[in-house]
Design a protein around this motif. Structure first.
Motif, short mmCIF file in Angstrom:
data_model
loop_
_atom_site.label_atom_id
_atom_site.label_comp_id
_atom_site.label_asym_id
_atom_site.label_seq_id
_atom_site.Cartn_x
_atom_site.Cartn_y
_atom_site.Cartn_z
N ASP A 40 0.85 -1.35 -0.01
CA ASP A 40 0.00 0.06 0.05
C ASP A 40 0.89 1.24 0.08
N GLU A 41 0.59 2.15 -0.98
CA GLU A 41 1.61 3.10 -0.93
C GLU A 41 1.32 4.21 -0.01
N LYS A 42 0.38 4.38 0.79
CA LYS A 42 0.15 5.36 1.86
C LYS A 42 0.67 4.57 3.04
N LEU A 43 0.84 3.45 3.03
CA LEU A 43 1.30 2.49 4.25
C LEU A 43 3.16 2.78 4.08
N TYR A 44 3.22 2.64 2.75
CA TYR A 44 4.75 2.53 2.66
C TYR A 44 5.58 4.05 2.75
N PHE A 45 4.90 5.06 2.39
CA PHE A 45 5.46 6.46 2.44
C PHE A 45 5.46 6.90 3.93
N ALA A 46 4.20 6.62 4.48
CA ALA A 46 4.23 6.90 6.07
C ALA A 46 5.57 6.37 6.68
N THR A 47 5.54 5.07 6.42
CA THR A 47 6.77 4.40 7.26
C THR A 47 8.12 4.82 6.74
N ASP A 48 8.21 5.11 5.59
CA ASP A 48 9.40 5.71 4.88
C ASP A 48 9.61 6.99 5.51
N GLY A 49 8.88 7.99 5.77
CA GLY A 49 8.80 9.06 6.46
C GLY A 49 9.46 8.86 7.60
N MET A 50 8.85 8.04 8.31
CA MET A 50 9.34 7.75 9.89
C MET A 50 10.81 7.14 9.66
N ILE A 51 11.15 6.30 8.99
CA ILE A 51 12.58 5.94 9.00
C ILE A 51 13.52 6.96 8.61
N GLN A 52 13.22 8.01 7.69
CA GLN A 52 14.03 9.02 7.34
C GLN A 52 14.26 10.01 8.51
N ARG A 53 12.84 10.61 8.92
CA ARG A 53 13.27 11.50 10.16
C ARG A 53 13.66 10.80 11.28
N PHE A 54 13.40 9.74 11.81
CA PHE A 54 13.91 9.13 12.97
C PHE A 54 15.35 8.63 12.96
N LEU A 55 15.56 7.84 12.23
CA LEU A 55 16.77 7.10 11.96
C LEU A 55 17.98 7.44 11.34
N LEU A 56 17.53 8.17 9.86
CA LEU A 56 18.63 8.39 9.00
C LEU A 56 18.92 9.89 8.99
N ASP A 57 18.10 10.66 9.29
CA ASP A 57 18.49 12.09 9.56
C ASP A 57 19.22 12.31 10.86
N GLU A 58 19.76 13.34 10.74
CA GLU A 58 20.70 13.84 11.94
C GLU A 58 19.49 14.29 12.91
N THR A 59 19.65 14.09 14.11
CA THR A 59 18.52 14.36 15.10
C THR A 59 19.41 15.02 16.30
N GLU A 60 18.46 14.97 17.42
CA GLU A 60 18.74 15.29 18.72
C GLU A 60 19.54 14.24 19.27
N LEU A 61 19.45 13.14 19.09
CA LEU A 61 20.13 11.82 19.58
C LEU A 61 20.94 11.31 18.36
N SER A 62 22.03 10.82 19.08
CA SER A 62 23.23 10.33 18.11
C SER A 62 22.77 9.13 17.42
N TYR A 63 23.34 8.74 16.26
CA TYR A 63 23.25 7.40 15.56
C TYR A 63 23.31 6.43 16.64
N GLU A 64 24.17 6.31 17.56
CA GLU A 64 24.63 5.16 18.34
C GLU A 64 23.54 4.78 19.22
N ILE A 65 23.00 6.06 19.85
CA ILE A 65 21.92 5.56 20.83
C ILE A 65 20.60 5.29 19.82
N LYS A 66 20.33 6.04 18.78
CA LYS A 66 19.07 5.35 17.90
C LYS A 66 19.30 4.01 17.44
N GLU A 67 20.58 3.55 17.13
CA GLU A 67 20.73 2.15 16.73
C GLU A 67 20.65 1.43 17.70
N SER A 68 21.10 1.72 19.17
CA SER A 68 20.89 0.90 20.34
C SER A 68 19.50 0.72 20.57
#
Length: 176
Positions: A40-68
Motif C-alpha cells: 500500500d503506497e500510503k503505508l509505505y510512504f508513511a513508514t518511509d517518512g518515519m525511517i528517514q526522520r527518526f533514524l537516517l536524518d541527523e537528530t537530537e540523539l546520536s546514531y549510536e543511541i538510536k541504533e541501540s
C-alpha cells in the motif's frame, strides 16, 4: 516464508518502484519488510517518512543511541529479522562489533554512561504494554541527567516505531 503474498518489484506502484530501484541496484534484492509495506503506497510512504526522520536524518540523539534503541527494542520484541537488519545498519553507521554485542546482551552489559543506560532502560519500559504506568518522576529523572524534552520524545518515538515495525514483521513471519 511470509504469511501473506508479498509483491515483487513489477507489482509495485511506480512511486514505490522509484524508491526500490536504488536498493535493488545496491543490494540486488528487496527485504520482506519493504515488500510488505509496498502493498500500500500510503503505508509505505508513511513508514518511509518515519525511517528517514527518526533514524537516517541527523537528530537530537546520536546514531549510536538510536541504533541501540532499535536493537534493544527489536530484541525485546523477539524480532530476529529487525535485529539482523539493524546489526548491519549499526555497523554501517559506525558502531563497533563490541558495542553491538553489548547492546544485544542488555543495557547493563553496555559500556557507556549511566545517563545513556537510564535512557535505554526507559525506552525498554516505554515499549511495554504497561507503558501507561510511567510516571512524570521517571521523565523528570531523565531531564535531571541532562536529556531535553525533545530528546526524550525522540527516544520514545523511535521506541514506538520499533514496536510498530517489529509487530508487522512478527505477525507476518517476515525473515523466516
Amino acid at each position: 516464508m511470509a504469511h501473506i503474498q508479498l509483491p515483487e518489484f513489477e507489482d509495485m506502484t511506480p512511486a514505490i518502484q522509484e524508491k526500490a530501484r536504488p536498493i535493488l541496484e545496491k543490494t540486488g534484492k528487496l527485504g520482506e519488510i519493504f515488500k510488505l509495506l509496498a502493498l500500500d503506497e500510503k503505508l509505505y510512504f508513511a513508514t518511509d517518512g518515519m525511517i528517514q526522520r527518526f533514524l537516517l536524518d541527523e537528530t537530537e540523539l546520536s546514531y549510536e543511541i538510536k541504533e541501540s534503541i532499535a536493537l534493544l527494542i527489536s530484541k525485546e520484541n523477539g524480532c530476529k529479522m529487525c535485529v539482523d537488519v539493524h546489526k548491519g545498519i549499526a555497523k554501517m553507521l559506525g558502531l563497533s562489533e563490541k558495542r553491538i554485542e553489548e547492546v544485544l546482551n542488555g543495557v547493563e552489559a553496555i559500556e557507556t554512561s549511566e545517563k545513556e543506560k537510564a535512557l535505554l532502560t526507559f525506552c525498554i519500559k516505554a515499549s511495554k504494554k504497561e507503558n501507561y504506568k510511567i510516571l512524570k518522576e521517571e521523565i523528570d529523572a531523565l531531564k535531571a541527567l541532562g536529556y531535553t524534552d525533545i530528546q526524550i520524545v525522540e527516544a520514545v518515538a523511535i521506541t514506538g516505531y520499533f514496536n510498530y515495525i517489529n509487530t508487522l514483521s512478527n505477525v507476518f513471519a517476515l525473515g523466516e
